[in-house]
Motif scaffolding. Structure first.
Motif, PDB file in Angstrom:
ATOM      1  N   UNK A   1       0.988  -1.124   0.062  1.00  0.00           N
ATOM      2  CA  UNK A   1       0.004  -0.127   0.098  1.00  0.00           C
ATOM      3  C   UNK A   1       0.939   1.395   0.022  1.00  0.00           C
ATOM      4  N   UNK A   2       2.006   1.185   0.814  1.00  0.00           N
ATOM      5  CA  UNK A   2       2.907   2.550   0.742  1.00  0.00           C
ATOM      6  C   UNK A   2       3.549   2.717  -0.371  1.00  0.00           C
ATOM      7  N   UNK A   3       3.839   1.616  -1.256  1.00  0.00           N
ATOM      8  CA  UNK A   3       4.490   1.444  -2.449  1.00  0.00           C
ATOM      9  C   UNK A   3       3.779   2.276  -3.438  1.00  0.00           C
ATOM     10  N   UNK A   4       2.338   1.629  -3.406  1.00  0.00           N
ATOM     11  CA  UNK A   4       1.615   2.140  -4.482  1.00  0.00           C
ATOM     12  C   UNK A   4       1.236   3.605  -4.113  1.00  0.00           C
ATOM     13  N   UNK A   5       1.043   4.039  -2.751  1.00  0.00           N
ATOM     14  CA  UNK A   5       0.790   5.484  -2.561  1.00  0.00           C
ATOM     15  C   UNK A   5       1.975   6.493  -3.189  1.00  0.00           C
ATOM     16  N   UNK A   6       3.293   5.912  -2.815  1.00  0.00           N
ATOM     17  CA  UNK A   6       4.415   6.687  -3.409  1.00  0.00           C
ATOM     18  C   UNK A   6       4.275   6.805  -4.993  1.00  0.00           C
TER      19      UNK A   6
END
Length: 920
Positions: A892-897
């Motif tokens: 989720x963090x990777x996609x948000x970045x």
């Protein structure tokens, strides 16, 4: 002249004047009674006994109150108090005097008609002690002190009584209508010829309950005598003992000696040191002349002072004088003799004494050798101890306390093989099992660098090896150790073990656990403690319930607090006003005024009278001025004096209502005693600062300091917190210097550092951070958390100051010699990302390796975000391959970045050419 030289001159001369009479007359009958002092104070008439709060400290004093019957005529002298020296405050009071209605008690004196005759108690005949013939300590000539010379008798009476009762001079219960005669010449008993016998019996019971000293409270003797000495000085305190006409015991003299030594240790003035040590010599001389057998409690602290200060000649002189004076335990002097040689590093004499231990094993010298050996153990002289362990037999030592000390040193010196050897020897010598268990505990608690949990485990393992069960004494010794280390959970596990072994926990240990819970702030554990009361059939006191109620309120469990009050009543104990005050204060802190006011009704049902603390809570939480006046007038009708807490409540109440001028006028109340005035002024500074009146508060603060008065650390921290962003940093640093209380020092440093960071004042950061490092020298975790907070605050700003963050990192590494924590580097990396500074981000990335911190998922994600923010997509794609994607949160963090830093698609060559053509 140094300390050693200054003391050498007076002490050697003093020993040569052993027959010189003392300049201070001693009017104390030398008896063996344990009662400390009997302060006879004149009080106003009343059919009801004087309502002195039943503190434990009060029981030390036998206060026989001389009262008058109704209708006596006694005019009270007006008390001279310090007026407010603040011009701003005086001007404010004058301007507002026309219409302001502030509840301030009248300073006019009251009159009571009639008179009272008093009868002196006939002097009791006491058997005189025979002075010691071998007393060689001298009478040091001191200036004769007159107690009343610089302190008015009335003031002295108030202050002495307040000290004895453990109250501030302005506290409720202190005498407010006292005789104006000589404070030390008041008769011992009042005239009771016209009173009813039953009334006399009731008053006698009252005095015994409140003021008679009991053997179970011996430690309070030293505490009270020390407080009097701190207030009036050692000489005047000694003079008080003489003028009281009652017996002065060894405990009072010992407390005075400790008070003198405390002053000597805290000063660098040679003249003061000489005076205090002269007083110590004088007191020891008096004790010898009055026939007291000199005990270690008397001479030990003085010898230790000389040892610590390396005053060899003074030590030798006093050591010889005590030795010839036939002390109760001559062998104990060997302990101090060995310590003296160890401290000055006289290896030749140390070896001589060690040879005496190894060669002379006769019974007559065993006690002396025992004390030599104890000094070696306490000084961790391992190389000297090891050869002696093959010669001496510690099982023959008489003192169990000394043997415990030896086993504790075995733990510190990692001598486990010798420990087991002597433990098995003790077991074979038919030592009591409880004594062996105590030795096991002493050894286990002495092992260095061992976690408390491991100490407990070692304790159990050794008992298993020796095939003995732990005794209740050793259990409680280990629990006390856990409490000192604030490991309350481990201590409670031991309590459960005690319950399983069907042993009984003492009330003293129970109270130690409560104190440790309070200090460690593990307040939730009070629930487990309360359940122990029934499981161990303990007999708690009202003070025990007060502590538990306080802890219950701190976890906001008011139902538990009320259950404890009900349990207290069922046990035949009477609740106190302090218990209800704690509950009321807790409700007010929760902004639950309705429940707080219900406490008043509950106090009435329990027949508990309101005290000054109750009214201070009520006044401090009033929602309008009429309420303030209502409670203040009711307090006066109840006959309760306005204490400093009431005055501070008035200040806070008026400030909260926005009536700042009225808050200032509280300082003009002449009933505020001098000792409390600084605290009330500090409360005014805090109240003004916290309610948006910083410049008024700061002006009053400056006037207080210019007048040479003190201000509390709490008030100073409030000023620091409200300090304006455009204020002079030099003034802020001056405020920081005024915070001396360690409890507030950390908070003050933290707020000043934040001010410097937010306002980019980097010049003083180094000194501030050094202070923080010094404060947290023994708590690295807390220091790391504080530094993490600094980096977090920089990172959380909308436009973070990367230069300030990098400078903070350099200070931590270069100036303080510390390594940054992982969280600090994570926040710094985040700051680089927000600043879109890839060059500094790469240098911060290298700091992980320099600090020995392996890269983890969090650090990779932070760097991935920085690379995307700086447009380095190729490097970001490469780094992404190193990030594990098993965790859904990581994905989720990777996609948000990727969404936040999505790059625009490149235009084709044709599109670029079309856009570059000029329009027709």
């Amino acid at each position: 002249m140094g300390k050693s030289q200054a003391l050498s001159s007076f002490f050697r001369a003093a020993l040569q004047r052993s027959k010189t009479p003392s300049a201070i007359p001693v009017a104390v009958p030398p008896t063996t009674t344990r009662k400390v002092l009997e302060l006879c104070v004149s009080k106003t008439p009343s059919a009801v006994p004087v309502a002195v709060p039943p503190t434990t400290t009060a029981k030390v004093l036998e206060l026989c109150a001389s009262k008058t019957t109704a209708g006596s005529a006694t005019k009270l002298p007006a008390k001279t108090l310090k007026k407010c020296t603040t011009p701003a405050l005086e001007t404010a009071s004058t301007a507002a005097a026309r219409s302001v209605r502030i509840p301030i008690p009248s300073s006019s004196s009251s009159t009571i008609k009639g008179s009272t005759k008093t009868r002196k108690k006939p002097p009791r005949k006491t058997k005189q002690r025979r002075p010691s013939a071998s007393s060689t300590l001298p009478n040091i000539k001191l200036e004769a002190s007159n107690i009343g010379s610089d302190v008015p008798p009335l003031e002295l009476t108030r202050e002495l009584e307040s000290i004895m009762l453990g109250l501030p001079c302005d506290a409720e219960g202190a005498s407010d209508e006292l005789s104006s005669g000589n404070v030390l010449g008041i008769p011992f008993l009042r005239d009771l010829t016209n009173t009813d016998p039953s009334q006399r019996k009731e008053e006698s019971r009252f005095r015994k309950d409140k003021f008679i000293f009991s053997s179970s409270q011996e430690h309070h003797v030293e505490k009270i005598t020390r407080r009097i000495a701190e207030k009036f000085g050692s000489e005047k305190t000694l003079d008080v003992f003489g003028k009281l006409g009652r017996a002065t015991g060894a405990k009072e003299y010992d407390a005075l000696i400790k008070s003198c030594l405390k002053i000597a240790r805290e000063t660098k003035d040679d003249e003061i040191i000489s005076k205090q040590m002269s007083m110590c010599s004088h007191i020891l001389t008096m004790m010898m002349e009055q026939g007291f057998q000199i005990e270690e409690n008397s001479y030990g602290p003085v010898l230790m002072y000389f040892i610590d200060m390396r005053m060899v000649q003074e030590f030798d002189s006093l050591h010889q004088a005590i030795k010839t004076g036939k002390p109760s335990s001559p062998a104990r002097l060997g302990y101090y003799e060995m310590l003296r040689y160890i401290r000055v590093g006289d290896e030749q004499k140390i070896q001589e004494l060690c040879n005496m231990i190894s060669l002379g094993c006769e019974t007559k010298n065993l006690k002396v050798h025992e004390n030599y050996f104890i000094a070696l153990c306490e000084s961790n002289r391992k190389n000297d101890i090891l050869p002696l362990l093959d010669v001496i037999d510690v099982t023959k030592f008489e003192s169990m306390e000394h043997i415990s000390t030896i086993f504790n040193s075995f733990g510190r010196l990692s001598l486990e093989s010798f420990t087991m050897k002597f433990l098995l020897a003790c077991k074979s010598c038919d030592y009591a099992a409880e004594n062996i268990s105590t030795l096991v505990c002493s050894y286990a608690t002495g092992i260095p660098h061992l976690e408390v949990e491991d100490v407990s485990l070692k304790f159990k393992e050794l008992h298993s090896e020796l095939d003995i069960k732990p005794s209740i004494g050793s259990y409680e010794q280990l629990i006390a150790y856990c409490c000192d280390e604030l490991k309350v959970y481990v201590a409670l596990d031991l309590v459960n073990q005690i319950n399983e072994d069907q042993l009984s926990l003492s009330m003293d240990t129970f109270c130690k656990l409560l104190d440790a819970i309070d200090e460690s702030r593990d307040y939730i554990l009070v629930r487990r403690m309360y359940s122990l009361l029934s499981n161990h059939d303990l007999q708690p006191t009202t003070d025990t319930f007060r502590k538990m109620i306080t802890l219950s309120v701190r976890i906001k469990d008011f139902d538990l607090a009320y259950d404890m009050l009900e349990d207290l009543k069922n046990r035949g104990l009477k609740p106190t006003a302090n218990m209800f005050n704690v509950i009321m204060g807790g409700f007010f802190r929760q902004k639950n005024a309705h429940s707080a006011l219900k406490v008043l009704k509950e106090m009435e049902l329990a027949d508990v009278k309101l005290d000054s603390q109750t009214y201070s809570y009520l006044i401090g939480n009033c929602w309008n001025e009429d309420q303030i006046i209502k409670y203040y007038e009711k307090m006066q009708l109840d006959g309760i004096k306005a204490t400093k807490h009431v005055s501070m409540a008035l200040v806070n109440a008026y400030a909260a209502l926005g009536h700042f001028e009225k808050a200032k006028q509280v300082l003009l109340d002449k009933t505020i005693v001098d000792e409390a005035l600084d605290e009330v002024k500090s409360a005014l500074v805090s109240a003004l600062a916290c309610h948006g009146q910083f410049f008024d508060a700061f002006g009053i603060y400056k006037e207080i300091k210019d007048a040479g008065n003190n201000i509390t650390s709490k008030a100073t921290v409030n000023l620091i917190e409200q300090f304006p962003s455009d204020g002079e940093t030099s003034e802020l640093l001056k405020l920081l210097e005024e915070v001396h209380d360690s409890e507030y020092r950390v908070d003050a440093c933290y707020r000043v550092v934040l001010h410097c960071i937010r306002n980019k004042h980097s010049s003083c950061l180094i000194d501030l951070l050094k202070q923080i490092v010094e404060i947290f020298s023994e708590d690295e975790v807390a220091m790391e958390l504080l530094f993490d907070e600094f980096f977090a605050i920089i990172a959380d700003t909308e436009q973070p100051d990367l230069e300030m963050a990098l400078k903070l990192l350099r200070i931590i590494k270069s100036e303080l010699g510390l390594s940054p924590s992982r969280k600090s580097l994570d926040f710094l990396l985040h700051t680089c990302g927000k600043a879109k500074d890839l060059a500094h981000a790469r240098s911060v990335w290298k700091e992980y390796e320099i600090a020995g911190l392996p890269y983890n998922v969090t650090s990779h994600l932070r760097m991935y975000q920085v690379l995307l923010a700086c447009g380095s997509h190729t490097a970001a794609k490469s780094l992404l391959t190193k990030i594990p994607k098993d965790d859904p949160h990581v994905r989720m963090v990777v996609e948000a970045c990727q969404v936040s830093f999505k790059s625009k698609p490149r235009k084709s060559i044709q599109e670029h050419q079309i856009e570059s053509k000029p329009r027709s």
